[in-house]
Design an enzyme around this catalytic site. Structure first.
Site, PDB file in Angstrom:
ATOM      1  N   ASN A   1       0.786  -1.135   0.074  1.00 35.14           N
ATOM      2  CA  ASN A   1       0.112  -0.037  -0.122  1.00 35.14           C
ATOM      3  C   ASN A   1       1.007   1.306   0.120  1.00 35.14           C
ATOM      4  O   ASN A   1       1.938   1.132   0.833  1.00 35.14           O
ATOM      5  CB  ASN A   1      -0.859   0.155   1.180  1.00 35.14           C
ATOM      6  CG  ASN A   1      -0.586  -0.299   2.657  1.00 35.14           C
ATOM      7  OD1 ASN A   1       0.481  -0.947   2.795  1.00 35.14           O
ATOM      8  ND2 ASN A   1      -1.059   0.351   3.319  1.00 35.14           N
TER       9      ASN A   1
ATOM     10  N   GLU B   1       0.448   5.343   0.592  1.00 36.16           N
ATOM     11  CA  GLU B   1      -0.331   6.355   1.142  1.00 36.16           C
ATOM     12  C   GLU B   1      -0.071   7.726   0.668  1.00 36.16           C
ATOM     13  O   GLU B   1       1.262   7.848   0.265  1.00 36.16           O
ATOM     14  CB  GLU B   1      -0.345   6.223   2.803  1.00 36.16           C
ATOM     15  CG  GLU B   1      -1.131   4.696   3.242  1.00 36.16           C
ATOM     16  CD  GLU B   1      -1.417   4.707   4.697  1.00 36.16           C
ATOM     17  OE1 GLU B   1      -0.767   5.626   5.366  1.00 36.16           O
ATOM     18  OE2 GLU B   1      -1.952   3.767   5.195  1.00 36.16           O
TER      19      GLU B   1
ATOM     20  N   CYS C   1      -4.399   0.609  -2.222  1.00 38.83           N
ATOM     21  CA  CYS C   1      -4.179  -0.412  -1.449  1.00 38.83           C
ATOM     22  C   CYS C   1      -3.077  -1.368  -2.394  1.00 38.83           C
ATOM     23  O   CYS C   1      -2.918  -1.254  -3.364  1.00 38.83           O
ATOM     24  CB  CYS C   1      -5.541  -1.200  -1.455  1.00 38.83           C
ATOM     25  SG  CYS C   1      -6.790  -0.555  -0.608  1.00 38.83           S
TER      26      CYS C   1
ATOM     27  N   GLU D   1      -3.225  -4.360  -2.913  1.00 38.93           N
ATOM     28  CA  GLU D   1      -3.754  -5.465  -3.974  1.00 38.93           C
ATOM     29  C   GLU D   1      -3.736  -4.823  -5.463  1.00 38.93           C
ATOM     30  O   GLU D   1      -3.623  -5.512  -6.235  1.00 38.93           O
ATOM     31  CB  GLU D   1      -4.875  -6.014  -3.692  1.00 38.93           C
ATOM     32  CG  GLU D   1      -5.097  -6.802  -2.431  1.00 38.93           C
ATOM     33  CD  GLU D   1      -5.169  -5.900  -0.945  1.00 38.93           C
ATOM     34  OE1 GLU D   1      -4.924  -4.813  -1.000  1.00 38.93           O
ATOM     35  OE2 GLU D   1      -5.917  -6.622  -0.098  1.00 38.93           O
TER      36      GLU D   1
ATOM     37  N   CYS E   1     -10.110  -5.297   0.221  1.00 39.71           N
ATOM     38  CA  CYS E   1     -11.380  -4.203   0.398  1.00 39.71           C
ATOM     39  C   CYS E   1     -12.196  -4.290  -1.042  1.00 39.71           C
ATOM     40  O   CYS E   1     -11.762  -5.073  -1.932  1.00 39.71           O
ATOM     41  CB  CYS E   1     -10.860  -2.714   0.459  1.00 39.71           C
ATOM     42  SG  CYS E   1     -10.361  -2.020  -0.909  1.00 39.71           S
TER      43      CYS E   1
ATOM     44  N   CYS F   1     -10.630  -3.205  -4.303  1.00 41.01           N
ATOM     45  CA  CYS F   1      -9.793  -4.101  -4.863  1.00 41.01           C
ATOM     46  C   CYS F   1     -10.146  -5.518  -5.268  1.00 41.01           C
ATOM     47  O   CYS F   1      -9.953  -6.100  -6.440  1.00 41.01           O
ATOM     48  CB  CYS F   1      -8.633  -4.631  -3.798  1.00 41.01           C
ATOM     49  SG  CYS F   1      -7.587  -3.302  -3.345  1.00 41.01           S
TER      50      CYS F   1
END
Ligand code: THU
Length: 164
Positions: free
Chosen positions: A62, A64, A73, A75, A112, A115
């Site tokens: 990830n 940010e 993210c 993924e 999530c 994703c």
């Protein structure tokens, strides 16, 4: 009107040591990927390792951003990198894990919703199931056999492409 039921089945392993050699290696690479996370805001480091049909593993973590929603993210970093470096090569398996400096991540981390949708695109595109291996920093590993298991009744390209 009729009532319908969808069920999913999945496997639960007591630990990473129960996985076969290929899956264990992929999960270890997901753990390695988590160490590359840029997560100064959440301190939640996620790692994803994508095994492609040509045997290549592409990792992602990830990333940010000070403008929070701009981050991405692990993924999606991983599958987008895989698709841009190896276009046309189907994804076989994605291993996902996470760790945090604040909490002990003992339960398997599931991707999530966004994703799931992003990964779904490649399952539909190649018409090949994408397997998931989910784990926390330690503990159990869950195995799901395809995206459909995590995202039933999903939205697909065929919903928006005209057929004449
Ligand atoms: N995150 C992921 O990388 N993957 C997930 O499936 C869930 C959340 C990241 C996004 C953000 O950087 C941090 O974890 C906390 O939500």
């Amino acid at each position: 009107m009729k009532k319908l039921t969808l069920t999913i089945d999945y496997l639960e392993y007591d630990s990473i040591d129960e996985l076969n050699a290929e899956d264990k290696s992929l999960m270890q690479q997901a753990h390695e990927a988590a160490t590359t996370a840029y997560a100064p805001y959440s301190n939640f480091s996620v790692g994803a390792a994508v095994l492609l049909e040509n045997g290549v593993v592409v990792k992602g973590s990830n990333q940010e951003n000070a403008a929070y929603p701009t981050g991405l993210c692990a993924e999606r970093v991983a599958v987008f990198a895989a698709s841009s470096h190896y276009p046309g090569v189907p994804i076989k398996t994605i291993a996902i894990t996470a760790k945090s400096s604040h909490i002990k991540v003992e339960n398997p981390v599931a991707p999530c919703g966004s994703c799931r949708q992003a990964i779904s695109e490649y399952e539909v595109l190649y018409n090949k199931p994408i397997r998931f291996l989910l784990m926390g920093e330690t503990g159990k590993v869950l195995e799901l056999k395809n995206v459909e298991s995590l995202l039933p009744l999903r939205f697909e390209g065929k919903n928006i492409i005209h057929s004449h």
